[in-house]
Design an enzyme around this catalytic site. Structure first.
Site, PDB file in Angstrom:
ATOM      1  N   GLU A 200      97.442 -23.309  -3.124  1.00 26.34           N
ATOM      2  CA  GLU A 200      95.970 -23.324  -3.180  1.00 26.34           C
ATOM      3  C   GLU A 200      95.376 -22.033  -2.625  1.00 26.34           C
ATOM      4  O   GLU A 200      94.436 -21.476  -3.208  1.00 26.34           O
ATOM      5  CB  GLU A 200      95.431 -24.524  -2.396  1.00 26.34           C
ATOM      6  CG  GLU A 200      95.786 -25.857  -3.049  1.00 26.34           C
ATOM      7  CD  GLU A 200      95.128 -27.024  -2.346  1.00 26.34           C
ATOM      8  OE1 GLU A 200      94.030 -27.410  -2.770  1.00 26.34           O
ATOM      9  OE2 GLU A 200      95.710 -27.543  -1.367  1.00 26.34           O
TER      10      GLU A 200
ATOM     11  N   GLU B 293     102.093 -32.765  -2.933  1.00 29.33           N
ATOM     12  CA  GLU B 293     101.099 -33.771  -2.536  1.00 29.33           C
ATOM     13  C   GLU B 293     101.390 -35.111  -3.182  1.00 29.33           C
ATOM     14  O   GLU B 293     101.230 -36.168  -2.555  1.00 29.33           O
ATOM     15  CB  GLU B 293      99.689 -33.307  -2.937  1.00 29.33           C
ATOM     16  CG  GLU B 293      99.117 -32.204  -2.073  1.00 29.33           C
ATOM     17  CD  GLU B 293      99.509 -30.803  -2.555  1.00 29.33           C
ATOM     18  OE1 GLU B 293     100.469 -30.690  -3.340  1.00 29.33           O
ATOM     19  OE2 GLU B 293      98.856 -29.830  -2.123  1.00 29.33           O
TER      20      GLU B 293
HETATM   21  C1  1HE Z   1     106.373 -28.077   8.487  1.00 28.45           C
HETATM   22  C2  1HE Z   1     105.896 -27.921   7.178  1.00 28.45           C
HETATM   23  C3  1HE Z   1     104.605 -28.424   6.880  1.00 28.45           C
HETATM   24  C4  1HE Z   1     107.859 -27.057   7.275  1.00 28.45           C
HETATM   25  N1  1HE Z   1     103.920 -29.037   7.871  1.00 28.45           N
HETATM   26  N2  1HE Z   1     105.651 -28.678   9.423  1.00 28.45           N
HETATM   27  N3  1HE Z   1     103.909 -29.290   2.258  1.00 28.45           N
HETATM   28  C5  1HE Z   1     105.096 -29.805   1.971  1.00 28.45           C
HETATM   29  O1  1HE Z   1     105.260 -30.955   1.636  1.00 28.45           O
HETATM   30  C6  1HE Z   1     106.279 -28.869   2.183  1.00 28.45           C
HETATM   31  C7  1HE Z   1     107.071 -29.308   3.383  1.00 28.45           C
HETATM   32  N4  1HE Z   1     108.107 -28.317   3.742  1.00 28.45           N
HETATM   33  C8  1HE Z   1     109.258 -28.203   3.057  1.00 28.45           C
HETATM   34  O2  1HE Z   1     109.502 -28.837   2.039  1.00 28.45           O
HETATM   35  C9  1HE Z   1     110.275 -27.238   3.624  1.00 28.45           C
HETATM   36  O3  1HE Z   1     109.948 -26.997   4.990  1.00 28.45           O
HETATM   37  C10 1HE Z   1     110.333 -25.884   2.894  1.00 28.45           C
HETATM   38  C11 1HE Z   1     110.946 -26.073   1.516  1.00 28.45           C
HETATM   39  C12 1HE Z   1     108.959 -25.220   2.786  1.00 28.45           C
HETATM   40  C13 1HE Z   1     111.241 -24.900   3.725  1.00 28.45           C
HETATM   41  O4  1HE Z   1     112.482 -25.513   3.975  1.00 28.45           O
HETATM   42  P1  1HE Z   1     113.411 -24.964   5.147  1.00 28.45           P
HETATM   43  O5  1HE Z   1     114.725 -25.680   5.085  1.00 28.45           O
HETATM   44  O6  1HE Z   1     113.417 -23.484   5.136  1.00 28.45           O
HETATM   45  O7  1HE Z   1     112.655 -25.349   6.527  1.00 28.45           O
HETATM   46  P2  1HE Z   1     112.559 -26.777   7.274  1.00 28.45           P
HETATM   47  O8  1HE Z   1     113.785 -26.977   8.105  1.00 28.45           O
HETATM   48  O9  1HE Z   1     112.203 -27.866   6.337  1.00 28.45           O
HETATM   49  O10 1HE Z   1     111.298 -26.559   8.221  1.00 28.45           O
HETATM   50  C14 1HE Z   1     111.352 -25.767   9.393  1.00 28.45           C
HETATM   51  C15 1HE Z   1     110.353 -26.334  10.366  1.00 28.45           C
HETATM   52  O11 1HE Z   1     109.042 -26.210   9.792  1.00 28.45           O
HETATM   53  C16 1HE Z   1     110.556 -27.821  10.604  1.00 28.45           C
HETATM   54  O12 1HE Z   1     110.087 -28.109  11.903  1.00 28.45           O
HETATM   55  P3  1HE Z   1     111.132 -28.280  13.135  1.00 28.45           P
HETATM   56  O13 1HE Z   1     110.248 -28.612  14.304  1.00 28.45           O
HETATM   57  O14 1HE Z   1     112.068 -29.379  12.722  1.00 28.45           O
HETATM   58  O15 1HE Z   1     111.833 -26.958  13.268  1.00 28.45           O
HETATM   59  C17 1HE Z   1     109.596 -28.468   9.604  1.00 28.45           C
HETATM   60  O16 1HE Z   1     109.199 -29.758   9.983  1.00 28.45           O
HETATM   61  C18 1HE Z   1     108.429 -27.485   9.691  1.00 28.45           C
HETATM   62  N5  1HE Z   1     107.598 -27.532   8.501  1.00 28.45           N
HETATM   63  N6  1HE Z   1     106.840 -27.286   6.444  1.00 28.45           N
HETATM   64  C19 1HE Z   1     104.449 -29.149   9.100  1.00 28.45           C
HETATM   65  N7  1HE Z   1     104.047 -28.310   5.689  1.00 28.45           N
HETATM   66  C20 1HE Z   1      94.404 -29.047   2.123  1.00 28.45           C
HETATM   67  S1  1HE Z   1      95.436 -30.129   1.443  1.00 28.45           S
HETATM   68  C21 1HE Z   1      96.958 -29.347   1.198  1.00 28.45           C
HETATM   69  C22 1HE Z   1      97.989 -30.384   0.947  1.00 28.45           C
HETATM   70  C23 1HE Z   1      99.364 -29.856   1.114  1.00 28.45           C
HETATM   71  O17 1HE Z   1      99.599 -28.692   1.371  1.00 28.45           O
HETATM   72  S2  1HE Z   1     100.605 -30.997   0.921  1.00 28.45           S
HETATM   73  C24 1HE Z   1     102.072 -30.077   0.926  1.00 28.45           C
HETATM   74  C25 1HE Z   1     102.676 -30.042   2.297  1.00 28.45           C
END
Ligand code: 1HE
Length: 291
Positions: free
Chosen positions: A128, A148
């Protein structure tokens, strides 16, 4: 981790606004680079980041003529910080979405054109914010998704308005309903990115393009970023009238007059097609209409 030698940003350096720790800004002459700088959370956008983005783009200093938006680490942006989501009720959810709208409006209709440099995950709110920028450069590692759908939520950062303009409502439906993702080449083919570059080359390309944009007449940049999108959405009669008005305003500008004079006096560069220098002149070939 990605090397960011070109833009080693310090929080707030050279800018009047105070930025949160999740953002870094740096000046490169008339170009500013803003980095999403929370790689440990894959540059997930939390509330302080949204407010920081709004403050940065609302307060772009006069000498800055274009901005590059990029992400630190292996990913551009993983979207909304999902950790913040569960605590919100309906009213807070609306206010939150509106705060994203405000921030991204300052990108799309702010003072200067914005070039996004995309790599790794460009998902959810990450896509976005990319869509709110004017030019998108993608590194080969970039991929696009709207998770989403699977998270039980909906886009809230203006994606339902901006993404259909880029890729069409039908493709956006597919991405949200089925979880389909697009890789960098597919993203280029369907119109998400304008430029596709090798891994690690995005920032240099983004800055190069921003420098070129910064060299345009300010009135032209204003007309292209502020007026063109409105004309494109208006009914044709209003569009033609607005076009006539803005083109007259642009050409009456002293900047336009001196640029036109420079061309007529053979002091300005000609239009050069990038492959023309490599192409041999065609022999024994005449251009003919097919009909
Ligand atoms: C996060 C977030 C996040 C990572 N919010 N903490 N977005 C999503 O649904 C995407 C969610 N994220 C992922 O699918 C993956 O993190 C990735 C593919 C982007 C990257 O994977 P990877 O293996 O490199 O990293 P990871 O191990 O998944 O994440 C590393 C850390 O970042 C981990 O936290 P930790 O405390 O365990 O180290 C994750 O929890 C954290 N992390 N992404 C919070 N998005 C205005 S409306 C908009 C609506 C949306 O954007 S919905 C889509 C949300």
């Amino acid at each position: 981790m990605r090397d960011l030698r070109i833009a080693v940003g310090k929080s707030g350096s050279g800018f009047d606004v105070r930025l949160p720790r999740s953002l870094k800004a740096e000046r490169h002459g008339d170009v500013a680079v803003l980095l999403l700088a929370r790689p440990e959370k894959r540059n997930a956008i939390d509330d302080p980041t949204v407010f920081g983005i709004e403050a940065f783009f609302a307060g772009v200093p006069d000498g800055v003529k274009a901005v590059v938006l990029a992400g630190e680490g292996d990913h551009f942006c993983s979207g909304l910080d999902l950790g913040e989501l569960s605590a919100r009720d309906v009213a807070q959810g609306i206010a939150h979405s509106r705060s994203w709208h405000r921030a991204f409006e300052h990108i799309e209709f702010g003072k200067v054109p914005v070039v996004a440099v995309l790599h790794g995950a460009v998902v959810g709110g990450g896509l976005e914010i990319a869509a709110a920028c004017h030019i998108r450069v993608a590194e080969d590692t970039a991929y696009y998704a709207l998770p989403e759908g699977s998270r039980g939520i909906f886009v809230g950062g203006g994606g339902s308005v901006r993404l259909p303009r880029l890729i069409g409502t039908s493709r956006m439906m597919d991405m949200m309903l089925t979880g389909r993702s697009y890789d960098a080449e597919e993203g280029q083919a369907i119109g998400i990115s304008h430029y596709l570059v090798a891994p690690g080359e995005g920032l240099a390309k983004g800055i190069e393009l921003a420098k070129r944009i910064a060299g345009n007449a300010p009135t032209t940049n204003f007309a292209v970023t502020q007026v063109l999108p409105r004309i494109a959405q208006s009914d044709p009669a209003a569009g033609y009238l607005t076009e006539a008005l803005i083109s007259a305003i642009a050409q009456a500008d002293e900047e336009a007059k001196s640029r036109l004079k420079a061309f007529l006096e053979k002091r300005a560069p000609k239009v050069v097609h990038r492959s023309a220098v490599h192409r041999k002149p065609a022999r024994n070939k005449t251009l003919r209409n097919k009909t």
